[in-house]
Design a protein around this motif. Sequence first.
Motif, PDB file in Angstrom:
ATOM      1  N   UNK A   1       0.807  -1.230   0.000  1.00  0.00           N
ATOM      2  CA  UNK A   1       0.000   0.000   0.000  1.00  0.00           C
ATOM      3  C   UNK A   1       0.838   1.277   0.000  1.00  0.00           C
ATOM      4  N   UNK A   2       2.159   1.122  -0.027  1.00  0.00           N
ATOM      5  CA  UNK A   2       3.073   2.275   0.019  1.00  0.00           C
ATOM      6  C   UNK A   2       2.830   3.124   1.261  1.00  0.00           C
ATOM      7  N   UNK A   3       2.701   2.450   2.397  1.00  0.00           N
ATOM      8  CA  UNK A   3       2.576   3.125   3.687  1.00  0.00           C
ATOM      9  C   UNK A   3       3.625   2.530   4.615  1.00  0.00           C
ATOM     10  N   UNK A   4       3.839   3.162   5.752  1.00  0.00           N
ATOM     11  CA  UNK A   4       4.834   2.657   6.692  1.00  0.00           C
ATOM     12  C   UNK A   4       4.376   1.326   7.267  1.00  0.00           C
ATOM     13  N   UNK A   5       5.336   0.514   7.682  1.00  0.00           N
ATOM     14  CA  UNK A   5       4.994  -0.772   8.293  1.00  0.00           C
ATOM     15  C   UNK A   5       4.232  -0.558   9.604  1.00  0.00           C
ATOM     16  N   UNK A   6       4.525   0.556  10.263  1.00  0.00           N
ATOM     17  CA  UNK A   6       3.819   0.845  11.522  1.00  0.00           C
ATOM     18  C   UNK A   6       2.335   1.114  11.254  1.00  0.00           C
ATOM     19  N   UNK A   7       2.051   1.911  10.228  1.00  0.00           N
ATOM     20  CA  UNK A   7       0.659   2.173   9.895  1.00  0.00           C
ATOM     21  C   UNK A   7      -0.027   0.898   9.429  1.00  0.00           C
ATOM     22  N   UNK A   8       0.680   0.090   8.653  1.00  0.00           N
ATOM     23  CA  UNK A   8       0.106  -1.173   8.188  1.00  0.00           C
ATOM     24  C   UNK A   8      -0.190  -2.093   9.367  1.00  0.00           C
ATOM     25  N   UNK A   9       0.699  -2.129  10.344  1.00  0.00           N
ATOM     26  CA  UNK A   9       0.476  -2.965  11.528  1.00  0.00           C
ATOM     27  C   UNK A   9      -0.749  -2.499  12.305  1.00  0.00           C
ATOM     28  N   UNK A  10      -0.959  -1.176  12.333  1.00  0.00           N
ATOM     29  CA  UNK A  10      -2.153  -0.639  12.998  1.00  0.00           C
ATOM     30  C   UNK A  10      -3.413  -1.104  12.284  1.00  0.00           C
ATOM     31  N   UNK A  11      -3.396  -1.067  10.945  1.00  0.00           N
ATOM     32  CA  UNK A  11      -4.542  -1.544  10.177  1.00  0.00           C
ATOM     33  C   UNK A  11      -4.816  -3.020  10.453  1.00  0.00           C
ATOM     34  N   UNK A  12      -3.755  -3.805  10.540  1.00  0.00           N
ATOM     35  CA  UNK A  12      -3.897  -5.237  10.805  1.00  0.00           C
ATOM     36  C   UNK A  12      -4.469  -5.470  12.202  1.00  0.00           C
TER      37      UNK A  12
END
Length: 375
Positions: free
Chosen positions: A51-62
């Motif tokens: 998604x071309x976002x930070x891994x931290x933001x992706x982890x929050x989504x997960x």
Amino acid sequence: MTPDETLDAIEDAYRAVNRAHAVLARCLAELVVSTDFAEYPYLGDEVGALLSISSRKASTLINHAENLASRPAVLAALEEGRIDQGKALLIVDQLEPLTAVQAEIVEAVLIEYARTHHYSRIRQHAQRLIAKLDPEAAARRHEEKKRTRQVEKLNLDDAMCALRFQFTAVQGALVWDRIDRIAQGLGEDERTMDQRRADVAFDLLMGKETGAPQGEVKVLVTLPATTLMGMDQEPGMLAGYGPIPADVARDIAAGGTWKRILTDPVTGVAVDVGRTNYRPSAALADLVRARDVTCVAIGCRQPAHRCDLDHCEPFDGTNTIADDLGAKCRRHHAMKHHTRWKRTQLPGGIHIWTTPMGRTYVREPEPIADPTPPF
């Protein structure tokens, strides 16, 4: 489109956004299930790259997706557009300390309540329900959250930063009250009130003179007499915040000055305030603020004790009564007088707002005590 059609389109678009959040949550939850245990810690990197976002933001989504997937009824309500993602995550979080049976009971109530109420009202309603079902869970949750208190420094653009303090609700209320009282006492100058509060906070933290009297710092708490006497564990109500555990409310009350507040046994809404040592005007102001709890504008959470008391109808010499007065913050006080927003007040503190586009919304008073259950 006509203005009315535009409002309908906005509502439809918001429901579509909610459905999209639910679809994303379902997809991410499925991805979690299909991921090997050893690779799970790096799933945020996988989604972040996609998604071309930070891994931290992706982890929050997960994490959000896993939480929502754990409560199928909440996720279904989100997918149907009945609630938004913020409300859905709030409900899931509030259910966490309950048993499976208790959670199922509270979940259904909160989903229905969330359809027509704002975030902070939902949180307060949830905490009252939890305190009724399991007072020990409410106290335990408070103690767990109390251990997370901290101070954070967040760097901002243009040589600025933000300090975020995480206190207990009571500590935060006391700190805010002190800063606000000093800022109010400085008088008018070229600074906004927010700027004055920021300068006052800096001076206090640096041990400097603030240039204004500090006044008496206080918090306003309502709790049943039976709770005060230790006969039950009903939650107290902290002004500007909401329900707090009974033990916390009793600790505050131990050093407090008492005033009798009568509530309607059916609704739990304040209907009278003891007038001991108070002139009628002061008692009336106490009653209106106790009844309204916050600014009576739709969605506004400014505590009533920081608001103006405004007449619904123009003052005629006879209508300074509870049924014609409402608490309004300065912003919404000005909105009522200088825009096409209209307010009608019904007995018992019910406020009906009509917007410039003709939509009507009802703001009902918040109970400060538990209503008597129907027979």
